[in-house]
Design a protein around this motif. Structure first.
Motif, short mmCIF file in Angstrom:
data_model
loop_
_atom_site.label_atom_id
_atom_site.label_comp_id
_atom_site.label_asym_id
_atom_site.label_seq_id
_atom_site.Cartn_x
_atom_site.Cartn_y
_atom_site.Cartn_z
N ARG A 78 1.10 -1.25 -0.14
CA ARG A 78 0.07 -0.16 -0.26
C ARG A 78 0.86 0.93 -0.05
O ARG A 78 0.48 2.12 -0.73
CB ARG A 78 -0.81 -0.06 1.18
CG ARG A 78 -2.42 -0.37 1.10
CD ARG A 78 -3.18 -0.44 2.60
NE ARG A 78 -4.22 -1.16 1.86
CZ ARG A 78 -5.14 -1.79 3.04
NH1 ARG A 78 -4.83 -1.15 4.06
NH2 ARG A 78 -6.02 -2.73 2.92
N TYR A 79 1.81 1.19 0.74
CA TYR A 79 3.02 2.07 0.50
C TYR A 79 3.91 2.08 0.69
O TYR A 79 4.78 1.69 1.45
CB TYR A 79 2.85 3.05 2.40
CG TYR A 79 1.45 3.36 2.95
CD1 TYR A 79 1.02 3.61 2.95
CD2 TYR A 79 0.58 2.22 3.82
CE1 TYR A 79 -0.65 4.06 3.08
CE2 TYR A 79 -0.60 2.36 4.21
CZ TYR A 79 -1.23 3.12 3.38
OH TYR A 79 -2.26 3.39 4.67
N ALA A 80 4.57 2.50 -0.54
CA ALA A 80 5.96 2.32 -1.50
C ALA A 80 7.28 3.02 -0.47
O ALA A 80 8.45 2.00 -0.33
CB ALA A 80 5.66 2.86 -2.54
N GLU A 101 9.36 -5.14 4.81
CA GLU A 101 8.80 -6.42 6.52
C GLU A 101 7.58 -5.39 7.00
O GLU A 101 7.92 -5.90 8.63
CB GLU A 101 10.12 -7.04 7.21
CG GLU A 101 10.65 -7.73 5.97
CD GLU A 101 12.08 -8.45 6.82
OE1 GLU A 101 11.99 -7.83 7.51
OE2 GLU A 101 12.84 -9.42 6.29
N SER A 102 7.29 -4.35 6.97
CA SER A 102 6.58 -3.34 7.07
C SER A 102 5.42 -4.31 7.52
O SER A 102 5.07 -5.09 6.43
CB SER A 102 6.29 -2.35 6.59
OG SER A 102 5.97 -2.52 5.42
N PHE A 103 4.79 -4.26 9.07
CA PHE A 103 3.35 -5.30 8.64
C PHE A 103 2.43 -4.43 9.25
O PHE A 103 2.68 -3.12 10.62
CB PHE A 103 3.46 -6.37 9.61
CG PHE A 103 4.16 -5.96 10.71
CD1 PHE A 103 3.84 -6.89 12.56
CD2 PHE A 103 4.99 -6.34 11.47
CE1 PHE A 103 4.52 -5.78 13.48
CE2 PHE A 103 6.02 -5.78 12.22
CZ PHE A 103 6.06 -5.99 13.49
N GLY A 104 1.12 -4.52 9.31
CA GLY A 104 0.30 -4.00 10.42
C GLY A 104 -1.07 -4.13 9.61
O GLY A 104 -1.49 -5.67 9.34
N ARG A 126 -0.16 10.79 2.81
CA ARG A 126 0.31 11.25 3.40
C ARG A 126 0.63 11.87 4.84
O ARG A 126 1.86 12.18 5.19
CB ARG A 126 -0.84 12.54 2.78
CG ARG A 126 -2.12 12.57 3.60
CD ARG A 126 -3.28 14.14 2.80
NE ARG A 126 -3.12 14.80 3.24
CZ ARG A 126 -3.29 16.19 3.01
NH1 ARG A 126 -4.81 15.80 2.42
NH2 ARG A 126 -3.29 17.58 3.61
N LEU A 127 0.00 11.17 5.34
CA LEU A 127 -0.08 10.90 6.95
C LEU A 127 1.15 10.53 7.09
O LEU A 127 2.53 10.10 7.97
CB LEU A 127 -0.85 11.07 7.77
CG LEU A 127 -2.26 12.10 8.15
CD1 LEU A 127 -2.85 11.25 8.72
CD2 LEU A 127 -1.57 13.27 8.80
N ALA A 128 1.48 8.73 7.28
CA ALA A 128 2.25 8.10 7.08
C ALA A 128 3.76 8.76 6.47
O ALA A 128 5.03 7.63 6.86
CB ALA A 128 1.65 6.70 6.56
N VAL A 182 7.45 8.79 8.05
CA VAL A 182 8.54 8.00 7.93
C VAL A 182 9.97 9.65 7.16
O VAL A 182 11.38 9.20 8.28
CB VAL A 182 8.47 7.48 6.23
CG1 VAL A 182 9.69 6.96 5.92
CG2 VAL A 182 7.26 6.05 6.49
N ARG A 183 9.19 10.59 7.16
CA ARG A 183 10.66 11.50 6.46
C ARG A 183 10.50 12.21 7.84
O ARG A 183 12.09 12.36 8.50
CB ARG A 183 10.15 12.73 5.77
CG ARG A 183 9.55 11.39 4.10
CD ARG A 183 8.89 13.39 3.55
NE ARG A 183 8.16 14.20 3.37
CZ ARG A 183 6.79 14.00 3.24
NH1 ARG A 183 6.16 13.05 2.70
NH2 ARG A 183 5.76 15.02 3.77
#
Length: 392
Positions: free
Chosen positions: A320-322, A327-330, A369-371, A375-376
């Protein structure tokens, strides 16, 4: 909610962009909504924001399938400890499950949403949907809606009952009991699979989405794969707002759909899982995260139409979020909530809503946009800390 509602809470230095993005998001929402945003970086909370009529950082929302993330964190722990085995046949612990051609289905196939057991003929009653034991009893007798292992599709209302029954048969304890004992209580998390009565005053009832002017979306046919997965083949079909606003659902905490909590609780849960919290090591090892997090089945989800949707139990967030690591999970929640851990960036993130998003479904569009902002900011914060440490 509107811009006049304002944003409350705090952010650590360097995370001001996240606050600005959150303020922009809530300014676009209808009056009377509500949202929360919490972010941890390497186990330290760096964002704690909320907005909306009557909403605080402590407010509890119905977060639906966010429960699946909690449930499968517990399952991952039990696999890590050797209590459960991914490639063991479910019927070995649960003999009744072997009916109607299901004898060969493994725990791994359940977690990959490949069992074809998305619902039951005629649908579930509202009382059954609230009770994982009753769901499991009916599912054991049901014939799969496709040949197990040949395809995958979101087991929306039932995956927690299926994996939870495996947990109960092996341990003698319910998934909800073990989550409380092993995860929620030790960290004091404000996320519940079974909301205690004394916390009910903090619960804010979920509200439906405000429909777009002049548009009325057609839903899936009740007897379609999607309709069956979302219990639209029942009489009456399930109304998600009414479902979550029913006390018996919140009290029993069905592990697929009954999560109640807030952004603080979920962000802390994912921080505890992947990065460590309160000076404790992560609950999950790097090897367990590498097994459960990345995409495990490529292709199209037969229920939702999403591509490369699942790891094991968790939604594969990198699909979903490039900007997230592989290995991100949720897991998302039907109101538009989204929560995850990203081992690469050190971010544990949770965005929660009181009202359904206009687009419907989990993981509302504003999470992109929030995530991304979180991360930035995390990358800059880590770089600054490294430079400071080198100089010091």
């Amino acid at each position: 909610m509107s811009s006049s509602t304002g944003v409350s809470g705090s952010v650590a230095p360097g995370f001001e962009e996240v606050r600005a993005e959150f303020a922009a998001v809530v300014a676009e929402e209808p009056e009377g909504g509500g949202a929360q945003l919490a972010v941890h970086l390497d186990g330290r909370r760096v964002v704690d924001l909320w907005a909306g009529e009557g909403v605080s950082g402590d407010s509890l929302f119905a977060l639906y399938s966010s429960a699946k993330g909690a449930a499968h964190l517990l399952v991952a722990l039990l696999v890590q400890e050797g209590v459960l085995h991914l490639d063991e046949e479910v019927a070995r612990e649960w003999p009744e499950f072997a009916a109607e051609g299901k004898a060969g289905i493994t725990l791994r196939q359940l977690l990959e949403h490949r069992a074809g057991l998305i619902g039951v003929d005629g649908g579930f009653t509202s009382e059954e949907l609230a009770d994982d034991r009753r769901l499991a009893e009916r599912l054991a007798r049901q014939k799969p809606f496709w040949e197990p292992g040949t395809a995958y599709g979101y087991h929306a209302f039932v995956i927690g009952a299926l994996t939870g029954e495996v947990v109960r048969r092996r341990t003698g304890r319910s998934l909800q009991e073990l989550f409380e004992e092993r995860v929620r209580a030790p960290f004091g998390l404000d996320f519940h699979l079974g909301l205690p009565a004394e916390l009910e005053p903090r619960y804010l009832p979920v509200r439906p989405a405000r429909p777009a002017p002049g548009r009325q979306a057609d839903g899936p046919a009740p007897d379609s794969i999607t309709g069956i997965a979302f219990n639209l083949n029942a009489a009456p079909p399930t109304d998600l707002v009414e479902f979550a606003n029913t006390r018996s659902v919140r009290a029993q905490g069905p592990a697929s759909s009954g999560g109640v909590g807030n952004a603080r609780g979920l962000a802390a849960m994912y921080a505890a899982a992947a990065h460590g919290l309160d000076g404790r090591p992560p609950l999950l090892t790097a090897g367990t995260i590498a097994e459960f997090g990345p995409v495990r089945t490529r292709g199209t989800d037969l229920v939702t139409g999403e591509q490369d949707h699942f790891g094991l139990g968790f939604e594969a967030q990198s699909s979903r979020y490039a900007f997230l690591g592989p290995e991100s999970f949720g897991h998302s929640g039907a109101v538009g909530a989204q929560s995850f851990a990203d081992p690469r960036s050190g971010v544990a993130y949770s965005y929660t809503r009181r009202s359904f998003s206009a687009g419907g479904g989990g993981g509302a569009a504003e999470n992109h946009r929030l995530a991304a902002a979180a991360v930035r900011a995390a990358a800059v914060s880590r770089t600054d800390a490294a430079r400071s440490g080198t100089v010091g």
